[in-house]
Design an enzyme around this catalytic site. Sequence first.
Site, PDB file in Angstrom:
ATOM      1  N   ALA A  27     -11.918   1.877   8.776  1.00 41.32           N
ATOM      2  CA  ALA A  27     -11.843   2.822   9.838  1.00 41.32           C
ATOM      3  C   ALA A  27     -12.241   4.072   9.122  1.00 41.32           C
ATOM      4  O   ALA A  27     -12.998   5.151   9.694  1.00 41.32           O
ATOM      5  CB  ALA A  27     -10.337   2.801  10.586  1.00 41.32           C
ATOM      6  N   ASP A  28     -11.262   4.596   8.142  1.00 42.52           N
ATOM      7  CA  ASP A  28     -11.512   5.968   7.202  1.00 42.52           C
ATOM      8  C   ASP A  28     -12.949   6.035   6.883  1.00 42.52           C
ATOM      9  O   ASP A  28     -13.506   7.167   6.907  1.00 42.52           O
ATOM     10  CB  ASP A  28     -10.362   5.833   6.088  1.00 42.52           C
TER      11      ASP A  28
ATOM     12  N   GLN B  89      -8.704   1.772  -2.676  1.00 41.01           N
ATOM     13  CA  GLN B  89      -9.321   2.024  -1.553  1.00 41.01           C
ATOM     14  C   GLN B  89     -10.701   2.870  -1.642  1.00 41.01           C
ATOM     15  O   GLN B  89     -10.521   3.982  -2.022  1.00 41.01           O
ATOM     16  CB  GLN B  89      -8.494   2.312  -0.337  1.00 41.01           C
TER      17      GLN B  89
ATOM     18  N   ARG C  20       0.986  -1.301   0.038  1.00 43.13           N
ATOM     19  CA  ARG C  20       0.073   0.128  -0.128  1.00 43.13           C
ATOM     20  C   ARG C  20       0.723   1.221   0.148  1.00 43.13           C
ATOM     21  O   ARG C  20       1.688   1.399   0.981  1.00 43.13           O
ATOM     22  CB  ARG C  20      -0.966   0.096   1.280  1.00 43.13           C
TER      23      ARG C  20
END
Length: 248
Positions: free
Chosen positions: A174-175, A147, A71
Amino acid sequence: MADTIRETLREDSPAGSWLSIPSAQVAEQTAAADFDFVVIDTEHASTDVGTVESMVRAVDAAEGETAPLVRVAWNDHVRIKRVLDTGAAGVMAPQVDTAAEAEAFVEATRYPPEGRRGVAAARASNYVREFEEYYGSANDAIATVAQVESAEAVGNAADVAAVDGLDSLFVGPADLSAALGAFGEYESEPFLDAVGTVLSESSVPVGTLATSPEEVDHWADVGFDYQIVGTDMGYLARGAAESLARYR
């Protein structure tokens, strides 16, 4: 397992593991558990490109067929080409909100004329010794994972997923929950509605990250196509706490 991680992501409902600790030993030990893939994080970890290369090499050295993905810290072609030169099998890019951003992401992973990846002698091509073979196969082999971490990305999920060469969407729980005003509330209506939209509109597999056995069960019930089923830091913290509690 399929011939490439691209095929595995699309066909085999794979299981992955997350690597935040910048350590070749941790990478090799995790790969030895025979995950389908690992993701080496450089967005929220202190891992530099040199350490990424050591970790990719360690994953490749482990028994089994675990594929090393990385990532990147941002959807930036310079960051992407540098991690691909280490020999990574694929790239995950954060905050891909639109089809145009997804197109730029895919282009950064492809050699011309399909893309804009720079040509260089590096580990990926055995330091130019196998460059013609690598150049001829890399565009078909490198996996791309975008993402979904915002309301905008949820709204554009169908268009992003339809970008040629994009292999998967990945919900950053989470984001995304934070962006929706429901941080960590993975059973809340706003979050589950957003995930349902992504799952129903995506034409490519959709994965997510579980940080506990309970989350593995929850995400399976939600209907994700694949999961990263834990993190190196989580394994360490949980194992240490359990051992200490047993002793006490």
